[in-house]
Design an enzyme around this catalytic site. Structure first.
Site, PDB file in Angstrom:
ATOM      1  N   ASN A 378       0.814  -1.196   0.000  1.00 48.14           N
ATOM      2  CA  ASN A 378       0.000   0.000   0.000  1.00 48.14           C
ATOM      3  C   ASN A 378       0.856   1.258   0.000  1.00 48.14           C
ATOM      4  O   ASN A 378       0.971   1.932  -1.028  1.00 48.14           O
ATOM      5  CB  ASN A 378      -0.953  -0.025   1.195  1.00 48.14           C
ATOM      6  N   ASP A 379       1.491   1.546   1.119  1.00 48.21           N
ATOM      7  CA  ASP A 379       2.242   2.794   1.229  1.00 48.21           C
ATOM      8  C   ASP A 379       3.324   2.945   0.156  1.00 48.21           C
ATOM      9  O   ASP A 379       3.603   4.049  -0.286  1.00 48.21           O
ATOM     10  CB  ASP A 379       2.874   2.903   2.623  1.00 48.21           C
ATOM     11  N   VAL A 380       3.902   1.815  -0.267  1.00 44.24           N
ATOM     12  CA  VAL A 380       4.997   1.907  -1.236  1.00 44.24           C
ATOM     13  C   VAL A 380       4.497   2.266  -2.636  1.00 44.24           C
ATOM     14  O   VAL A 380       5.300   2.431  -3.554  1.00 44.24           O
ATOM     15  CB  VAL A 380       5.821   0.600  -1.314  1.00 44.24           C
TER      16      VAL A 380
END
Lengths: 452, 103
Positions: A378-380
């Protein structure tokens, strides 16, 4: 065995260890590398045991058999998804071993106060820090990041006590101070790792790995042992470089990870409001991917948690062999819970390593890809890291999945990632959410692909 | 035996070697790197031998023996898990005829 022969064997072993790490530069030579290290270790053990001041073999053998048995048993049992925990435990035991050696050493060779203290402090930090990291990874304690002023204050106090008692001990040789040192260092290991969040684990594991190396260096100085110094600094360098790589991949500083956790910014979540995410079914995803020319798969920690690597590899294989799709895997450096975690899981699932690419090698290919299949990451992938200077992720290098024609996002819910930041990608015009467990969703896609 | 400055020289040079060698490791093998380096940090076992090796049984020797056992877990476990990992990175020969492998 005389002294010269022993020194020669130590030199040979040191070279073997260096060559062993060198051979990890390519997967073809890597297995030979492990063998070189094993030979190096064997030679050093034999050379040391044949020293004239070693008289008792029986108990040493008993200790080796017990320790070695436990080590091999657990190494063969562990699941590849739990690898980070395993590495944390082993690391911690190495640190503890250094602690015990320092405790024994201090009573016999009183001339190396400072060196022995350093070995003790670093070993103790490696030990207790690794135990906390293990507990967090295993879910025994909450993996959440804690941001408390109190904890920082306690850490500062402990660090000062450690330095103070180390200096006092070096000057006075008072053993009480040495034991105080040991106790404070162990507590400091706990309280300094406690605030670190789960997704920062790749960094913390690398740091602890470095500690275990520097502890060996400390012992090497206190025992006048060259081999311990050489090998210890190899391990220390490896841990330090890995920490640097991980920190860089998150665009953060080590200080920031150790002393402060990410706070979710208001501005980032404010935009959520009226946007709606489009959701699709595994059947749609299977249809689109089977007609694509090029699919890039982006795995993350969620894939590891769901144990979806085998079925994911099968999906990639079906697409490639049955539909002639060009399949590639894109791995962000901090995906997973330890450096290179995703690469091991994909290798376990028999994905050829030629299909697996690192961030900087694959990013330019997203614009030419028909599908980006994001599973458990997600964050990446969060574009805010590029566009919103207020976002806590700002500046972190990301995988440009949004440039692909279609993005499939396998996710349990619309919840934000660990950083607590909403991902605008969910609401993108070319994004389709596939809600559900990573493994179940992928299984459905595979059964769809294998129809007819 | 060896004086402080000689040891410091060795340490400094070893750090340089470590620095350059480790940068050469491919990111795909960072996990094996970690577990191999984990295993070789068990080299403290040779320090433990020296504390555990003398004749009579006293508290120091017991500390040394515990240290031997702990370092042995590190060494054997670390090498075994590295071997398992690296085994998976073996070159996969693509044989399209072969279907349905493991589970």
């Amino acid at each position: 065995m005389n002294n010269e022969l022993q020194t020669a064997i130590y030199l040979l072993s040191a070279c073997l260890f260096i060559l062993s790490i060198r051979s990890l530069s390519s997967p073809q030579t890597a297995r030979k590398g492990n063998l070189l290290s094993i030979i190096g270790m064997f030679l050093s053990i034999i050379a040391t045991l044949s020293m004239p001041n070693i008289h008792d073999y029986l108990w040493i053998m008993v200790a080796i058999v017990i320790g070695g048995g436990i080590g091999i048993y657990s190494a063969l049992k562990v699941k590849m998804t739990s690898l980070p925990q395993m590495v944390a435990i082993f690391n911690g035991l190495g640190g503890l071993s250094a602690v015990f050696i320092s405790l024994a050493e201090i009573t016999t060779s009183p001339e190396h106060y400072i060196e022995t203290s350093l070995g003790l402090i670093i070993g103790a930090l490696a030990f207790s820090g690794s135990m906390v990291a293990f507990a967090k990874l295993q879910g025994l304690i909450s993996p959440k990041a804690i941001n408390s002023r109190w904890l920082h204050f306690i850490n500062l106090l402990l660090a000062l006590t450690v330095i103070g008692s180390c200096v006092y001990f070096a000057l006075s040789g008072n053993l009480q101070a040495f034991y105080l040192l040991a106790a404070c260092a162990i507590i400091l290991g706990v309280t300094s790792v406690l605030p670190v969040g789960g997704a920062d684990m790749p960094v913390i594991i690398s740091v602890l790995n470095a500690y275990s190396g520097w502890a060996a260096v400390g012992i090497g100085f206190s025992m006048n042992n060259v081999l311990l110094i050489i090998v210890g600094s190899l391990v220390g360098a490896s841990g330090a470089i890995l920490s640097y790589v991980m920190v860089k991949a998150m665009n953060r500083s080590l200080k920031n990870i150790l002393f402060g956790s990410i706070h979710a910014e208001k501005s980032a979540s404010a935009q959520q409001g009226n946007q709606t995410a489009k959701s699709g079914s595994p059947t749609d995803a299977a249809f689109i991917m089977s007609n694509a020319d090029k699919v890039i798969i982006v795995p993350g920690y969620g894939m590891a948690v769901a144990q979806a690597q085998h079925i994911l590899a099968e999906m990639g294989k079906d697409l490639k062999e049955k539909y002639g799709v060009d399949v590639k895997y894109a791995i962000h450096p901090v995906a997973g819970r330890m450096p290179g975690h995703m690469n091991v899981l994909l290798a376990e699932a028999n994905v050829p390593y030629e299909e697996v690419f690192a961030l900087e090698d694959i990013n330019r290919e997203f614009p030419t890809a028909d599908v980006a299949f994001v599973i458990g990451a997600n964050d990446v992938t969060n574009p805010l890291a590029k566009t919103d200077p207020n976002s806590p992720l700002y500046g972190m290098p990301i995988l440009d999945v949004s440039k692909a024609k279609n993005v499939f996002f396998v996710k349990r819910s619309l919840n934000s990632g660990y950083a607590g930041v909403d991902n605008p990608l969910f609401y993108g015009p070319n994004t389709t959410m596939l809600y559900g467990d990573a493994k179940t969703v992928t299984e459905q896609i595979v059964s769809e692909l294998e129809k007819d | 035996m060896t004086d402080f400055w000689t040891l410091l020289t060795i340490l400094t040079l070893a750090c340089f070697i470590g620095y350059f060698v480790v940068w050469g490791v491919t990111p795909a093998l960072h996990s094996p790197l970690m577990s191999v380096s984990n295993a070789i940090s068990g080299i403290v076992i040779i320090g433990a031998f020296i504390t555990a090796g003398h004749g009579e049984m006293n508290s120091e020797k017991i500390l040394g023996l515990i240290a031997v056992a702990l370092a042995a877990v590190n060494i054997f476990g670390g090498f075994a898990v590295s071997q398992r990992m690296l085994q998976m990175f073996k070159k996969k020969t693509v044989t399209p005829t072969k279907e349905k492998k493991d589970e």
